[in-house]
Design an enzyme around this catalytic site. Structure first.
Site, mmCIF file in Angstrom:
data_model
loop_
_atom_site.group_PDB
_atom_site.id
_atom_site.type_symbol
_atom_site.label_atom_id
_atom_site.label_comp_id
_atom_site.label_asym_id
_atom_site.label_seq_id
_atom_site.Cartn_x
_atom_site.Cartn_y
_atom_site.Cartn_z
ATOM 1 N N GLU A 22 -9.354 -9.766 -8.244
ATOM 2 C CA GLU A 22 -8.382 -8.698 -8.046
ATOM 3 C C GLU A 22 -7.245 -8.770 -9.073
ATOM 4 O OE1 GLU A 22 -7.475 -9.165 -3.866
ATOM 5 O OE2 GLU A 22 -9.444 -8.397 -3.278
ATOM 6 N N PHE A 47 -15.462 3.517 7.403
ATOM 7 C CA PHE A 47 -14.073 3.790 7.034
ATOM 8 C C PHE A 47 -13.861 3.821 5.521
ATOM 9 C CE2 PHE A 47 -14.461 -0.806 7.785
ATOM 10 C CZ PHE A 47 -13.950 -1.332 6.603
ATOM 11 N N HIS A 55 -1.910 -5.357 1.243
ATOM 12 C CA HIS A 55 -3.197 -5.994 0.937
ATOM 13 C C HIS A 55 -2.924 -7.400 0.410
ATOM 14 C CE1 HIS A 55 -7.134 -6.832 -0.789
ATOM 15 N NE2 HIS A 55 -6.464 -7.342 -1.812
ATOM 16 N N ARG A 66 -1.995 -14.566 3.527
ATOM 17 C CA ARG A 66 -2.770 -13.879 4.574
ATOM 18 C C ARG A 66 -2.115 -14.118 5.939
ATOM 19 N NH1 ARG A 66 -6.988 -10.221 3.656
ATOM 20 N NH2 ARG A 66 -7.964 -10.966 5.556
ATOM 21 N N ARG A 114 2.344 -7.197 8.967
ATOM 22 C CA ARG A 114 1.648 -6.110 9.667
ATOM 23 C C ARG A 114 2.080 -6.015 11.122
ATOM 24 N NH1 ARG A 114 -4.260 -7.489 7.034
ATOM 25 N NH2 ARG A 114 -4.230 -6.018 5.293
ATOM 26 N N THR A 144 -5.739 -7.784 10.252
ATOM 27 C CA THR A 144 -5.982 -6.475 9.640
ATOM 28 C C THR A 144 -5.453 -5.326 10.506
ATOM 29 O OG1 THR A 144 -7.966 -7.425 8.642
ATOM 30 C CG2 THR A 144 -7.805 -5.023 8.653
ATOM 31 N N ASN A 150 -1.912 -0.222 7.219
ATOM 32 C CA ASN A 150 -1.460 -1.591 7.509
ATOM 33 C C ASN A 150 -0.609 -2.227 6.405
ATOM 34 O OD1 ASN A 150 -3.507 -2.118 5.749
ATOM 35 N ND2 ASN A 150 -4.748 -3.341 7.155
ATOM 36 N N LYS A 187 0.834 -1.204 0.000
ATOM 37 C CA LYS A 187 0.000 0.000 0.000
ATOM 38 C C LYS A 187 0.875 1.263 0.000
ATOM 39 C CE LYS A 187 -3.947 -2.250 2.284
ATOM 40 N NZ LYS A 187 -4.884 -2.192 3.435
ATOM 41 N N TYR A 218 -12.347 -2.252 -3.487
ATOM 42 C CA TYR A 218 -12.902 -2.313 -2.132
ATOM 43 C C TYR A 218 -14.434 -2.295 -2.136
ATOM 44 C CZ TYR A 218 -8.302 -1.828 0.142
ATOM 45 O OH TYR A 218 -7.025 -2.031 0.611
HETATM 46 P P1 DAT Z 1 -7.919 -6.967 5.086
HETATM 47 O O1 DAT Z 1 -7.089 -5.874 4.451
HETATM 48 O O2 DAT Z 1 -7.184 -7.620 6.218
HETATM 49 O O3 DAT Z 1 -8.466 -7.955 4.091
HETATM 50 P P2 DAT Z 1 -10.602 -5.849 5.206
HETATM 51 O O4 DAT Z 1 -10.805 -6.406 3.847
HETATM 52 O O5 DAT Z 1 -11.613 -6.170 6.252
HETATM 53 O O6 DAT Z 1 -9.175 -6.255 5.788
HETATM 54 O O7 DAT Z 1 -10.515 -4.251 5.122
HETATM 55 C C1 DAT Z 1 -9.843 -3.625 4.049
HETATM 56 C C2 DAT Z 1 -9.031 -2.498 4.610
HETATM 57 O O8 DAT Z 1 -9.893 -1.515 5.170
HETATM 58 C C3 DAT Z 1 -8.085 -2.893 5.737
HETATM 59 O O9 DAT Z 1 -6.856 -3.374 5.263
HETATM 60 C C4 DAT Z 1 -7.951 -1.617 6.509
HETATM 61 C C5 DAT Z 1 -9.301 -0.964 6.352
HETATM 62 N N1 DAT Z 1 -10.179 -1.279 7.489
HETATM 63 C C6 DAT Z 1 -10.810 -2.449 7.739
HETATM 64 N N2 DAT Z 1 -11.529 -2.383 8.866
HETATM 65 C C7 DAT Z 1 -11.369 -1.133 9.330
HETATM 66 C C8 DAT Z 1 -11.849 -0.424 10.472
HETATM 67 N N3 DAT Z 1 -12.659 -1.005 11.355
HETATM 68 N N4 DAT Z 1 -11.440 0.864 10.633
HETATM 69 C C9 DAT Z 1 -10.633 1.467 9.744
HETATM 70 N N5 DAT Z 1 -10.140 0.865 8.655
HETATM 71 C C10 DAT Z 1 -10.497 -0.412 8.453
HETATM 72 MG MG MG Z 2 -9.844 -7.690 2.587
#
Ligand code: DAT
Ligand code: MG
Length: 149
Positions: A126, A57, A115, A85, A102, A91, A112, A9, A49
């Site tokens: 993706e 968020f 991705h 993963r 991470r 996350t 973080n 990222k 996303y």
């Molecule tokens: P991951 O990246 O572990 O697959 P995700 O798909 O649930 O996690 O979320 C995508 C991204 O969005 C994640 O890397 C960071 C952000 N994110 C997720 N949950 C969040 C939250 N509760 N507050 C702020 N940012 C968040």
């Molecule tokens: Mg995700």
């Protein structure tokens, strides 16, 4: 062989963590099939996303992911979606196990570093979103017989 989509990222690029992240992937034995730097458009970010549209968020996530260049890659190997993963960690970097990417490199959930696709279906989607089929390199590595039995 299974493929996943991984992406350093904008925070990882700005902090100079690209090399270390790629090194971890290579050291593990996974094969890089495609690799490029790009700046994600808002349109691409909303597609990538899509599952998070409407969440509190979402706007900050899209703002962040489009804020600077990312390093996108397709990585190939046995059970690579799940394994990558696990290498990334949870996350929230403060909850990610020490030793994970991470867990080692981040603090805030909105910074973080990396991705990774969460399923084989997400990986296919993706990869197709970020790469043309012709950008994927299909090549053999002699070293694979020392990685896989
Ligand atoms: P991951 O990246 O572990 O697959 P995700 O798909 O649930 O996690 O979320 C995508 C991204 O969005 C994640 O890397 C960071 C952000 N994110 C997720 N949950 C969040 C939250 N509760 N507050 C702020 N940012 C968040
Ligand atoms: Mg995700």
């Amino acid at each position: 062989m299974e493929r996943t989509y991984l992406m350093v990222k904008p925070d990882g690029v700005q902090r100079g963590l690209v090399g270390e992240i790629i090194t971890r992937i290579e050291k593990k034995g996974f094969k890089i099939s495609a690799l490029k730097m790009l700046q994600i458009s808002r349109e691409m970010a909303e597609k990538h996303y899509g599952e998070h549209v409407g969440k509190p968020f979402f706007e900050s996530l899209v703002g962040f992911i489009t804020s600077g260049p990312v390093v996108a890659m397709v990585v190939e190997g046995k059970d690579v979606v799940k394994a990558a993963r696990e290498m990334m960690g949870a996350t929230d970097p403060l909850k990610a196990a020490p030793g994970t990417i991470r867990g080692t490199m981040g603090i805030d959930i909105g910074r973080n570093v990396i991705h990774g696709s969460d399923s084989k279906e997400s990986a296919a989607r993706e990869i197709a979103l970020f790469f043309d089929e012709k950008e994927l390199c299909d090549y053999k590595r002699e070293i694979d017989r020392w990685i896989y039995e």
